[in-house]
Motif scaffolding. Structure first.
Motif, mmCIF file in Angstrom:
data_model
loop_
_atom_site.group_PDB
_atom_site.id
_atom_site.type_symbol
_atom_site.label_atom_id
_atom_site.label_comp_id
_atom_site.label_asym_id
_atom_site.label_seq_id
_atom_site.Cartn_x
_atom_site.Cartn_y
_atom_site.Cartn_z
ATOM 1 N N GLY A 355 0.808 -1.210 0.000
ATOM 2 C CA GLY A 355 0.000 0.000 0.000
ATOM 3 C C GLY A 355 0.833 1.247 0.000
ATOM 4 O O GLY A 355 2.057 1.208 -0.018
ATOM 5 N N SER A 356 0.159 2.358 0.026
ATOM 6 C CA SER A 356 0.833 3.652 0.002
ATOM 7 C C SER A 356 1.614 3.884 1.288
ATOM 8 O O SER A 356 1.255 3.354 2.356
ATOM 9 C CB SER A 356 -0.194 4.771 -0.181
ATOM 10 N N PRO A 357 2.673 4.682 1.214
ATOM 11 C CA PRO A 357 3.492 4.952 2.404
ATOM 12 C C PRO A 357 2.724 5.732 3.471
ATOM 13 O O PRO A 357 1.729 6.394 3.195
ATOM 14 C CB PRO A 357 4.652 5.771 1.844
ATOM 15 N N TRP A 358 3.237 5.622 4.704
ATOM 16 C CA TRP A 358 2.692 6.405 5.805
ATOM 17 C C TRP A 358 3.842 6.880 6.680
ATOM 18 O O TRP A 358 4.955 6.359 6.638
ATOM 19 C CB TRP A 358 1.691 5.570 6.619
ATOM 20 N N VAL A 359 3.563 7.920 7.471
ATOM 21 C CA VAL A 359 4.561 8.479 8.382
ATOM 22 C C VAL A 359 4.377 7.852 9.746
ATOM 23 O O VAL A 359 3.249 7.763 10.266
ATOM 24 C CB VAL A 359 4.427 10.015 8.482
ATOM 25 N N GLU A 360 5.510 7.413 10.301
ATOM 26 C CA GLU A 360 5.502 6.820 11.637
ATOM 27 C C GLU A 360 6.692 7.376 12.391
ATOM 28 O O GLU A 360 7.842 7.093 12.044
ATOM 29 C CB GLU A 360 5.572 5.303 11.544
ATOM 30 N N GLY A 361 6.415 8.216 13.396
ATOM 31 C CA GLY A 361 7.488 8.903 14.092
ATOM 32 C C GLY A 361 8.152 9.910 13.166
ATOM 33 O O GLY A 361 7.505 10.763 12.565
ATOM 34 N N ASP A 362 9.494 9.777 13.023
ATOM 35 C CA ASP A 362 10.241 10.667 12.128
ATOM 36 C C ASP A 362 10.407 10.083 10.736
ATOM 37 O O ASP A 362 10.968 10.754 9.856
ATOM 38 C CB ASP A 362 11.659 10.918 12.693
ATOM 39 N N ASN A 363 9.955 8.883 10.512
ATOM 40 C CA ASN A 363 10.329 8.161 9.307
ATOM 41 C C ASN A 363 9.127 7.803 8.445
ATOM 42 O O ASN A 363 7.972 7.853 8.895
ATOM 43 C CB ASN A 363 11.080 6.890 9.681
ATOM 44 N N LEU A 364 9.453 7.435 7.183
ATOM 45 C CA LEU A 364 8.437 7.012 6.238
ATOM 46 C C LEU A 364 8.445 5.489 6.173
ATOM 47 O O LEU A 364 9.504 4.869 6.040
ATOM 48 C CB LEU A 364 8.749 7.597 4.857
ATOM 49 N N HIS A 365 7.248 4.887 6.270
ATOM 50 C CA HIS A 365 7.124 3.435 6.209
ATOM 51 C C HIS A 365 6.243 3.055 5.028
ATOM 52 O O HIS A 365 5.402 3.848 4.591
ATOM 53 C CB HIS A 365 6.503 2.889 7.502
ATOM 54 N N TYR A 366 6.452 1.824 4.522
ATOM 55 C CA TYR A 366 5.574 1.301 3.480
ATOM 56 C C TYR A 366 5.690 -0.221 3.461
ATOM 57 O O TYR A 366 6.626 -0.793 4.012
ATOM 58 C CB TYR A 366 5.904 1.898 2.109
ATOM 59 N N ILE A 367 4.707 -0.874 2.812
ATOM 60 C CA ILE A 367 4.724 -2.322 2.628
ATOM 61 C C ILE A 367 5.098 -2.604 1.176
ATOM 62 O O ILE A 367 4.450 -2.097 0.255
ATOM 63 C CB ILE A 367 3.354 -2.949 2.939
ATOM 64 N N ASP A 368 6.196 -3.385 0.964
ATOM 65 C CA ASP A 368 6.650 -3.641 -0.400
ATOM 66 C C ASP A 368 5.873 -4.785 -1.038
ATOM 67 O O ASP A 368 4.934 -5.341 -0.422
ATOM 68 C CB ASP A 368 8.159 -3.890 -0.441
ATOM 69 N N ASP A 369 6.261 -5.162 -2.255
ATOM 70 C CA ASP A 369 5.540 -6.188 -3.005
ATOM 71 C C ASP A 369 5.588 -7.566 -2.346
ATOM 72 O O ASP A 369 4.762 -8.439 -2.650
ATOM 73 C CB ASP A 369 6.104 -6.300 -4.428
#
Length: 419
Positions: A355-369
């Motif tokens: 899915g699309s990235p999201w912000v968590e704390g200071d960092n950017l997170h995402y779920i890859d393929d």
């Protein structure tokens, strides 16, 4: 009163094999009364007496003599030597020992010789020319200059700098020459110049060679009309003596480019050529190279340099679009170019979906393929007014930015450098 005069010095010959020179030396004596006179010629080398020639005894008031006809064979001196001197001398029963003035001279040199020049490694534009020669000098200098010209031209061109070997042994001059015309006859010679007493110059026999037929040549020129999926490749051909000539391009995403080749274009004269290519990918770096093939002369094919270009962005791409692809997160910057970066693998997230990235704390997170969560660390910047978790494309530096929550509860802008 009596007087001895050191007279003229007459050259006789040089001995090529022995490297010596022979001379006839003259002397004269005059006195007021008749006396018995013993006549001589003294030879010196570097002021050291090397030999005395006896030339007979006479009873006379006046007498003259020379080293050749008065009981003495010609004196053989070292050829090309500048340290010699000589003088006439007599011994008289009346006047005692009398000498003439000391005369200095440089001996003659043995004749320089040169072979017929040779040529090797002859191509359409270059050749190597050479010539063996004997300087045959002792104290004198010798320069040996190779020269060449088109057979039909009147003037000669020096090939490089002259060789400056001396001595009596064989020497060799050799030069590589460039800038020749294809299928053209050239002549070669060697010109020897010496600072000797005699025979100061010598020109060798003239040899000739013919350059090979000129192979075609070409350049790869800059690409034009670059679009998202198309471009036009360019090249320039100089055909020379080429026969059966075809030009084409190779292109692809790797260098050297080999993945794709355009159709042959038959050519019979010098000209620029081009080829449109299509099916390219958006925002992608491509390499291309021009080629020419020919049936004669030998040497086919010949390639130009490798150039590159980058296709334009997808014109339909929306600025700020953000998505996950494979193990990275991609976005479209304000120039409609795709940028992206790959985060640190945080492991499999069971049940998670890409899915699309999201912000968590200071960092950017995402779920890859592969359903792995990945994290991209933010670079904290200045405090900005923005909603925490907002993600956008920065217009100036074309980076992806987001707003994070800091420990003080305020908001900061963080950015990720793009590849």
């Amino acid at each position: 009163m009596a007087e001895v005069t050191t007279g003229a010095r007459t050259f006789i010959s040089v001995n090529q094999g022995a490297h010596t020179a022979s001379y006839n030396m003259h002397g004269s004596f005059s006195g007021e009364v008749q006396s018995t006179v013993t006549r001589r010629i003294d030879y010196y080398l570097d002021a050291v007496l090397v030999e005395t020639g006896a030339h007979g005894q006479v009873s006379a008031l006046n007498t003259s003599w020379n080293s050749y006809t008065n009981g003495q064979t010609p004196k053989d001196l070292v050829a090309d030597e500048d340290g010699y001197s000589w003088k006439a001398r007599v011994t008289s029963n009346i006047y005692g020992s009398l000498v003439g003035a000391l005369e200095y001279f440089k001996t003659h040199a043995v004749t320089a010789t040169a072979s017929t020049p040779s040529s090797s490694a002859v191509t359409a534009r270059t050749a190597t020319i050479a010539c063996n020669y004997y300087p045959n000098v002792n104290v004198s200098s010798c320069s040996a200059q190779l020269q060449y010209k088109k057979t039909a031209d009147p003037g000669w061109t020096n090939a490089g700098s002259p060789a400056t070997d001396g001595g009596k042994v064989q020497a060799s001059a050799s030069e590589g020459i460039t800038g020749l015309d294809p299928s053209t006859q050239y002549q070669v010679r060697l010109v020897i110049t010496r600072t000797t007493e005699n025979e100061t110059s010598l020109t060798s026999a003239v040899a000739s060679f013919t350059t090979e037929a000129g192979v075609p040549d070409l350049t790869t020129d800059a690409v034009t009309n670059i679009a998202a999926t198309t471009a036009i490749l360019h090249g320039t051909l100089v055909i020379n003596e080429g026969a059966g000539v075809n030009v084409y391009f190779k292109w692809g995403e790797n260098t050297p480019p080999v993945a794709n080749q355009t159709a042959n274009q038959s050519k019979s004269a010098d000209e620029s050529f081009q080829q449109a290519i299509s099916g390219l990918s958006y925002n992608t770096l491509y390499y291309f190279q021009a080629f020419v093939s020919f049936t004669s002369p030998a040497g086919s094919p010949i390639s130009g340099s490798i150039l590159s270009f980058t296709t334009a962005a997808d014109p339909s791409a929306k600025v700020g679009s953000l998505w996950v692809e494979d193990v990275g997160v991609n976005w479209v910057d304000t120039n409609r170019f795709v940028k992206g970066s790959t985060g640190v693998d945080l492991g499999l997230q069971a049940g998670a979906k890409k899915g699309s990235p999201w912000v968590e704390g200071d960092n950017l997170h995402y779920i890859d393929d592969d359903n792995h969560e990945r994290r991209i660390n933010g670079i904290l910047g200045d405090v900005v007014a923005g909603l925490p978790g907002s993600i956008w494309v920065q217009a100036v530096v074309h980076q992806l930015r987001w707003v994070t929550e800091d420990s003080g509860g305020g908001t900061k802008e963080a950015s990720m450098a793009a590849f």
